[in-house]
Scaffold this active site. Sequence first.
Site, PDB file in Angstrom:
ATOM      1  N   ASP A  36       0.820  -1.211   0.000  1.00 29.75           N
ATOM      2  CA  ASP A  36       0.000   0.000   0.000  1.00 29.75           C
ATOM      3  C   ASP A  36       0.859   1.268   0.000  1.00 29.75           C
ATOM      4  OD1 ASP A  36      -2.072  -1.789   0.285  1.00 29.75           O
ATOM      5  OD2 ASP A  36      -2.967  -0.806   2.035  1.00 29.75           O
ATOM      6  N   ASP A  37       0.216   2.369  -0.410  1.00 32.09           N
ATOM      7  CA  ASP A  37       0.677   3.742  -0.195  1.00 32.09           C
ATOM      8  C   ASP A  37       1.760   4.229  -1.146  1.00 32.09           C
ATOM      9  OD1 ASP A  37      -1.110   3.514   1.830  1.00 32.09           O
ATOM     10  OD2 ASP A  37       0.287   3.909   3.462  1.00 32.09           O
ATOM     11  N   HIS A  91      -5.538   9.302  -0.179  1.00 31.07           N
ATOM     12  CA  HIS A  91      -5.446   8.462   1.018  1.00 31.07           C
ATOM     13  C   HIS A  91      -6.228   9.056   2.192  1.00 31.07           C
ATOM     14  CE1 HIS A  91      -3.609   5.807   4.118  1.00 31.07           C
ATOM     15  NE2 HIS A  91      -3.443   4.981   3.104  1.00 31.07           N
ATOM     16  N   HIS A 184       3.920  -1.967   3.117  1.00 33.27           N
ATOM     17  CA  HIS A 184       3.880  -0.604   2.579  1.00 33.27           C
ATOM     18  C   HIS A 184       5.181  -0.340   1.836  1.00 33.27           C
ATOM     19  CE1 HIS A 184       0.914  -0.613   5.835  1.00 33.27           C
ATOM     20  NE2 HIS A 184       0.291   0.340   5.153  1.00 33.27           N
TER      21      HIS A 184
END
Length: 207
Positions: A36-37, A91, A184
């Site tokens: 993620d991210d 986000h 992440h």
Amino acid sequence: MTPTFAARPGWAKRLIPDRVVRRQASRGATIQLTFDDGPDPETTPGVLDRLEEYGLRATFFLVGNRVARAPHVVRRIREAGHVLGNHTFSHAVPSYFSTRAAWREVATCQRIVAEAAGAAPTLFRPPLGRLTPGLVAAAWAHGLAVTNWSLDSGDWQCRSAEDADRCARETLDRIRPGDILLFHDDHPYIGRILDVVLPVVLGSGPA
């Protein structure tokens, strides 16, 4: 980190089918790697190098406003055969009953990733795992399957090399066949963690 929607009262949970809100383990024994991210121009390439070294595939849930900093990394993700995921534009978690903000977050990310990669995301993961009716509706309208994770590595909590080593050990202690594993790729210690975890999951096949 358990998606917080699962703890809402029964009347609220009925607004979204349970097959979406619960953390889902994958079918079979395959461990699915998800990141993620990102993309992050400093750390994501190292993640891709390690996945290539072990012949593993993963899903990258991309944040739209970060794609402009590293469109070349997004293209590399796609060219390497990894799955593209939508992780909203900013986000930010829209207010629970907002539909306009949710639609904007999902639609804008979808467009930006498609422009950078030449292919649109096929999966959606809400920020922090927090599903709202608006996010689910927007994801489905764009043909995106909604998925969270069954095991949070906790890499986002690491503040030192010692933390990263402990995170890797604890992840290996907790992982089970069929897990959807959350990492992440924008975290400074992700490479150190993967160097410990990936050799163990190698035998599980591609994500």
